[in-house]
Design an enzyme around this catalytic site. Sequence first.
Site, mmCIF file in Angstrom:
data_model
loop_
_atom_site.group_PDB
_atom_site.id
_atom_site.type_symbol
_atom_site.label_atom_id
_atom_site.label_comp_id
_atom_site.label_asym_id
_atom_site.label_seq_id
_atom_site.Cartn_x
_atom_site.Cartn_y
_atom_site.Cartn_z
ATOM 1 N N ASP A 181 0.838 -1.191 0.000
ATOM 2 C CA ASP A 181 0.000 0.000 0.000
ATOM 3 C C ASP A 181 0.880 1.250 0.000
ATOM 4 O OD1 ASP A 181 -2.760 1.161 0.422
ATOM 5 O OD2 ASP A 181 -1.746 1.969 2.187
ATOM 6 N N GLU A 238 1.634 -0.369 -5.067
ATOM 7 C CA GLU A 238 0.715 0.733 -5.347
ATOM 8 C C GLU A 238 1.612 1.957 -5.474
ATOM 9 O OE1 GLU A 238 -3.470 2.526 -3.635
ATOM 10 O OE2 GLU A 238 -1.843 2.174 -2.207
#
Length: 765
Positions: free
Chosen positions: A426, A480
Site C-alpha cells: 500500500d 501501489e
Amino acid sequence: MELAAAAAAASRGLYVAPGAIALRGKWGRLGAYPRKDCDRTEKSGTAVAISGDSSRRMESLVSNVSRGGVEMALVERRGSVVVKVLPGRPAPLGATACEGGVNFAIYSGSATAAALCLFTLADLKANNVTELIPLDPVVNKTGNTWHVFLQGEFQDMLYGYKFDGKFSPEEGHYFDYSRVVLDPYAKAIIGREAYGVLGLSGSCWPQMAGMIPLLGNKFDWEGDLPLRYPQKDLVIYEMHVRGFTNHDSSKTDCPGTYAGAIEKLDHLTELGVNCIELMPCQEFNELEYFSDNSVLGENKLNFWGYSTINYFSPMIRYSSTGISNCGRDAINEFKMFVREAHKRGIEVLLDVVFNHTAEGNENGPILSFRGIDSNTYYMLAPKGEFYNYSGCGNTFNCNHPVVRQFIVDCLRYWVIEMHVDGFRFDLASIMTRSSSLWDPINVYGNSIDLITTGSPLGNPPLIDMISNDPVLNGVKLIAEAWDAGGLYQVGSFPHWGIWSEWNGQEGGRKPWHSINFVCAHDGFTLADLVTYNNKYNLSNGEDNRDGENHNLSWNCGEEGEFASITVRRLRRRQMRNFFVCLLVSQGVPMIFMGDEYGHTKGGNNNTYCHDNYINYFRWDKKEEAASDFYRFCRLMTNFRRECESLGLDNFPTAERLQWHGHQPRMPDWSETSRFIAFSMTDKVKGEIYVAFNANHQPVIVTLPERPGYRWDPLVDTSKAVPYDFLSNDLPDRASAIQQCAHFLNSNLYPMLSYSSVILILRPDV
C-alpha cells in the site's frame, strides 16, 4: 550484615541461599554469589528478576557466568514453575522459544532503561503487570539491542516492554516508563477478545501484549508447498476476510473469520480465480475510528484495516478462536486458510501497509514504535514534527537501516512461517523516499550529494533489499506506486525487473508487471460505476466531503438504482463490457470481491468505516445472479485461463497480433474513434477476434479473411442471457449461432451500441 540482609529478604518472602548477600538495586532485590568457572552459553550469564508482591515466594539460584567476579541471580517460583532470568542474546529480535525457555531481544537506540513486562491474561485485562523484569544496561544490552533469557514455562503468559528516556516531542522522543509498549516482532497481539466490542471500562485502546512463543507449537501443513505460478497466469481476487462471509446469507459456521472464508473457497475455484489478495490482515484496531454514526444509527469502525499496530501478528479478531491459547490458535487458523487455498490451487497475497502505523501524529497513542524509538521508526522533521506522506498522520521511516531490516524480516516471516505467496504494498512510493537522518556514507560507503528527508531515491535501499533477498526470491511483489504526498511512480517504480504495479508499465518491462483492474476496494464497485455519476458518502458521517470526486463513471442516462428498463439493460451490458476488457487485456487481471455478481454500495466510494451490508459479500445476491452476470463472469474468467494468448510473458508483436477498425487491418486511432478490434493467434484456441463498440450507434464490422475457416461467436454483451456467452454446454448453442449465420457467411458481424464481442476461428467443415 549478611545475616541481617538475609533476614530482611526472608521477611519479604525471599529465600536467600547461605552465604549470599541480598542487595537492593535501582530495579529491585538481587542475590549475589561467588564466581564459578563455566562456558558462556545461552543458559549462562547474569540472571536478574524483580520480586512480585509479598505473597509470592522467590527462590534464588546460582547462575553460571560471572560479572566482575560476582554472579547475580534471582529466580521466581510460581508453585512448581521456576523462571530463571539470564542475560540472553541480541539476536534474533523478538521473543524466540528455545530449549528450556525464551530469549527476548528488542532494539532501542535512545532508551536509557528498559524492563520486560510479563502478564497473565487476567492481569492484562485488569491492566496490571504480573511481573516486571528490569534489564541491566551492562548485562542485558548489546549495542542498541536489549535482551534477556527466561528459563521456565510460559504457556499462558504474555509480554511487553517499558522504556525510559527523554520525553521530548520536539526532539522526537516519546519515552514514557508508565506505558507498556508492544514488541514490533511479537507474533500475536492480545487485547480485546471480540471484533467491534469495547474493552473493559468501555476502552477502545485497552492494554495489549504479545504472545510468548512455545517450543514445539507446530502446525500440520500436510505437505503444503508454494504454488509458484508464473505471474502472467494469475487471476487475482481482492478479498476482505470479514466482509467475505459475515453476511447472514453466507450460512457459514464461523462467519467473518479465516475459518468462514475457508468454507467459501470453492466459490473462487468455480469463478476461475487462482490468487487471493487479502486486504490488511495484520493486527489493527477496528475501533480506531469508533464514534457514533447518526446517519446509519451505528458506530464507525476501521473496517478496511489500513492502520497497522503490529506487522507480524495476524488480525486476531478475524479468527474464530479469538484470543484462546494466547493467539496461537489464531495463527494456526490463518495458516489453515493458506493451506486450504493452496489445496485448491489458489495463491495468497497480503496487502501490507508499511507506509504508516496506527500511532498517528504527535497526538496519537503510544503503542509500540513511538515508545520504543520514535526517531528510528518515523520520518521526523528537525523540530520533531511527523512527516505525513501517507495522509494518515505519520510516515514509516522505511529506508532507515533498522527499519528496512525490520520490514524484510517481517516479509520473510510471512513467507516462511505463514506460507503466503507474495505482497501488495500500500502506498509503496513511500518505501522509495529517503529516511530521516539520511546518511549517504552509511548507505553507499562514499559521500554523495545531500539528500533531504523524504526525497525520492533512484535506488532505494529497502526496495533493493527486498528485490535481492534470497528468501523472498520468487514471491509476488506488487506496488501501489503512489503516495499521499504527491509522489506518483506508476510506470516508473524502481522494480529490479521483478516488481509489478497497479496499472502501470514502461518500456522494457513485461505485460505481467501491470496489475489491471476496473474496480478495487476504494472507489465505486462495478455496478455503481454504471449507476452513479456522483458519489453518495453521507453514510460515512463526513457530509460527503470524503472520497474521490473524479470517478470516471457513467450512470447510463439516469442517476441511481431506480431507473427505466432501457437504462438497466444498458448498465448490465456495460458491466459485461468492462469485464471483457479486463479479461482480454495483457497483464494480470484483478477482480474486486462482489463485482462478480454486481454488488452495490449505493454510490459510496469510500466505505472504509462500515462493518455492515455495504461491505459484506451478499451470497443471496450471488445466487440470484448465478445464471446471469455471475455466469458471464465465471465463463469469461475461465476462458481467459484457457487462452494462451491472453497472458503472455512478452508483449505480442505483429507476427501474432493484428489491429482492426470497422475493416480488417484499418484501426482508427483518432480521438473521435469509439471502435477498436484486434485478432490474436492462440496456441490453444487457434485465433480469437475481440471488438469493442463504445459508440451510441450500432455498426456492422468486416471480419478478417481466413480461407478455409469461419468465425464463430462466443461472447456478445448485447445479447440476452444466456446468449451473451455461448458456452459449449448451452443446449441451443448451434441455433443461436445459426441466427447470425447470414452475417458470418459474408464475413460480417453486427454490433449494437455499447457492446463487445469475442469470436473464435474454427475450421470451415
